[in-house]
Write a protein that holds these residues in place. Structure first.
Motif, PDB file in Angstrom:
ATOM      1  N   GLY A 368       0.786  -1.230   0.000  1.00 41.23           N
ATOM      2  CA  GLY A 368       0.000   0.000   0.000  1.00 41.23           C
ATOM      3  C   GLY A 368       0.812   1.271   0.000  1.00 41.23           C
ATOM      4  N   ASP A 369       0.613   2.117   0.989  1.00 46.39           N
ATOM      5  CA  ASP A 369       1.085   3.495   0.987  1.00 46.39           C
ATOM      6  C   ASP A 369       2.582   3.672   0.759  1.00 46.39           C
ATOM      7  N   PRO A 370       3.508   2.977   1.466  1.00 45.60           N
ATOM      8  CA  PRO A 370       4.933   3.239   1.289  1.00 45.60           C
ATOM      9  C   PRO A 370       5.389   2.994  -0.138  1.00 45.60           C
ATOM     10  N   THR A 371       4.975   1.868  -0.736  1.00 48.05           N
ATOM     11  CA  THR A 371       5.396   1.561  -2.096  1.00 48.05           C
ATOM     12  C   THR A 371       4.828   2.573  -3.077  1.00 48.05           C
ATOM     13  N   ASP A 372       3.602   2.982  -2.824  1.00 46.49           N
ATOM     14  CA  ASP A 372       2.980   3.974  -3.704  1.00 46.49           C
ATOM     15  C   ASP A 372       3.803   5.249  -3.748  1.00 46.49           C
ATOM     16  N   ALA A 373       4.251   5.717  -2.574  1.00 44.76           N
ATOM     17  CA  ALA A 373       5.019   6.955  -2.502  1.00 44.76           C
ATOM     18  C   ALA A 373       6.369   6.820  -3.200  1.00 44.76           C
ATOM     19  N   LEU A 374       7.010   5.656  -3.045  1.00 43.44           N
ATOM     20  CA  LEU A 374       8.321   5.446  -3.659  1.00 43.44           C
ATOM     21  C   LEU A 374       8.231   5.361  -5.179  1.00 43.44           C
ATOM     22  N   THR A 375       7.262   4.581  -5.679  1.00 46.87           N
ATOM     23  CA  THR A 375       7.178   4.395  -7.124  1.00 46.87           C
ATOM     24  C   THR A 375       6.576   5.600  -7.833  1.00 46.87           C
ATOM     25  N   ARG A 376       5.759   6.385  -7.123  1.00 50.29           N
ATOM     26  CA  ARG A 376       5.167   7.565  -7.750  1.00 50.29           C
ATOM     27  C   ARG A 376       6.238   8.574  -8.156  1.00 50.29           C
ATOM     28  N   ALA A 377       7.340   8.614  -7.390  1.00 47.92           N
ATOM     29  CA  ALA A 377       8.413   9.555  -7.696  1.00 47.92           C
ATOM     30  C   ALA A 377       9.117   9.234  -9.008  1.00 47.92           C
ATOM     31  N   THR A 378       8.948   8.014  -9.526  1.00 45.83           N
ATOM     32  CA  THR A 378       9.611   7.614 -10.771  1.00 45.83           C
ATOM     33  C   THR A 378       8.754   7.863 -12.006  1.00 45.83           C
ATOM     34  N   LEU A 379       7.509   8.325 -11.835  1.00 44.64           N
ATOM     35  CA  LEU A 379       6.630   8.556 -12.983  1.00 44.64           C
ATOM     36  C   LEU A 379       7.131   9.731 -13.809  1.00 44.64           C
TER      37      LEU A 379
END
Length: 400
Positions: A368-379
């Protein structure tokens, strides 16, 4: 080679069809103390074995159709089946247990272990009369597979048919453990294997506000009922576990109180252990009040077999949907911990389940939340990154 017992009036269908129709079966002594019994009916006849003072039907006769060795048998097939069934029980005069009796024994076992009897009563609702009266030792893989398939054809969801099948497997396995004559366990192990795509998670996850509203509404209904829902919501335990709690299980620490929650009897491990679960000081005070006047080993809560029924009107008043049951409190507790980054192994231990079950049913919340924040930065923002074709950087080649 041993000689086989012959019977002029039962061996062939021609001879059998000449017999008079009657309720009393025709019998042939096929071994000391063992009789093969044939009942001449107006339509098709039936084979039974008579031994040790009991009579048990096990097959149709091949009077009007070809034998298949299971549900329809020739005289010679019936002869061998009758001897095998009777001799498997040598040393006992008990009649081979029927499926209906096996379910009765399973229900008694559930009650003795403090589990819900619903698993047994649900099987009865869906069994055919033919299966109910059949001896467990004579069940075949094909008929069990066809029975469960018939449940789906009648409109049951595959997951529901699979759940009922698992309950029947448990009842038959219990019967086999108590009766060594039952040697056909492969019939239900293979015939009632899990259906494809039958395990579809329908876990209802409630927001914290909805959980709080359910707990508050439960107290409005009845104090004991409210306290029970409170414990289910705060611990995420199963109903069966909470109903085993005693005053001794409350560790009433003034700052960090805990409940020593008994494990369930689910799975292969039947031994009950006790695991400390943290609870709030507020809940601890309420449980201390509940324990007043009770002996140390008495249940904290009276058993409620219809908990979901009592729970439903409150769910409807709050407009939470028909899928919300007391078990939704457990699902919500698991997800709440996962979203708070509690390690999966700790979540599994707290809720008396396995890491595999958590990953299978709640994986979307684990990432959920932690992975979302990490991968969103690579968009990539393709709108702001557009450049002329002749101004592009050359592609890179990764080293092999």
């Amino acid at each position: 080679m041993a000689r086989r017992t012959r019977s002029a009036f039962l061996e062939t269908r021609t001879a059998r069809l000449k017999l008079a129709t009657r309720k009393k079966p025709y019998t042939a002594l096929i071994a000391p103390g063992i009789f093969l019994a044939y009942r001449r009916n107006a339509s098709v006849g039936t084979w039974s074995v008579k031994a040790h003072g009991w009579l048990k039907r096990f097959s149709l006769a091949d009077d009007h159709e070809d034998a298949n060795g299971e549900s329809v048998m020739t005289y010679w097939q019936a002869l061998e089946k009758a001897k095998a069934l009777a001799r498997a029980g040598e040393g006992t005069s008990e009649q081979p247990i029927s499926v209906a009796a096996a379910i009765d024994a399973y229900e008694a076992d559930l009650e003795m272990r403090g589990a819900s009897k619903y698993n047994a009563s649900e099987i009865r609702l869906h069994l055919t009369d033919a299966l109910k009266t059949k001896a467990v030792a004579l069940l075949t893989e094909r008929e069990l597979r066809e029975w469960r398939g018939g449940l789906v054809k009648k409109g049951l969801k595959p997951s529901s048919a699979d759940r009922i099948g698992r309950s029947l497997k448990a009842a038959l396995a219990l019967a086999a453990r108590h009766d060594k004559r039952i040697s056909n366990a492969s019939a239900w192990k293979n015939g009632l294997k899990k259906l494809p795509d039958s395990e579809v998670a329908r876990n209802v996850i409630l927001p914290d506000q909805a959980v709080a509203a359910l707990v508050s509404g439960s107290y409005d209904e009845d104090r004991d009922f409210g306290l029970l829902i409170d414990v289910l919501a705060e611990t995420g335990a199963r109903e069966s576990q909470v109903f085993k709690l005693t005053p001794d299980d409350l560790q009433d620490h003034p700052i960090a109180p805990r409940l020593m929650m008994p494990t369930s009897r689910k799975g292969k491990n039947r031994k009950i252990e006790y695991r400390p679960l943290p609870i709030s000081v507020r809940l601890s005070k309420a449980l201390r009040e509940q324990a007043k006047g009770k002996v140390s080993h008495a249940p904290l809560f009276e058993k409620m077999w219809n908990l979901a029924t009592t729970f439903r009107p409150m769910v409807e008043r709050l407009g939470l949907g028909v899928g919300v049951t007391p078990y939704a409190l457990r699902h919500s507790s698991i997800v709440r911990q996962l979203l708070k980054h509690v390690p999966t192994r700790v979540v599994a231990a707290h809720h008396d389940t396995s890491v595999q079950m958590i990953e299978r049913n709640y994986s979307r919340y684990i990432i959920g939340d932690p992975t979302d924040a990490l991968t969103r930065a690579t968009l990539i923002d393709f709108g702001s990154q557009s450049r002329p074709a002749d101004d592009l950087d050359p592609p890179m080649r990764l080293a092999s």
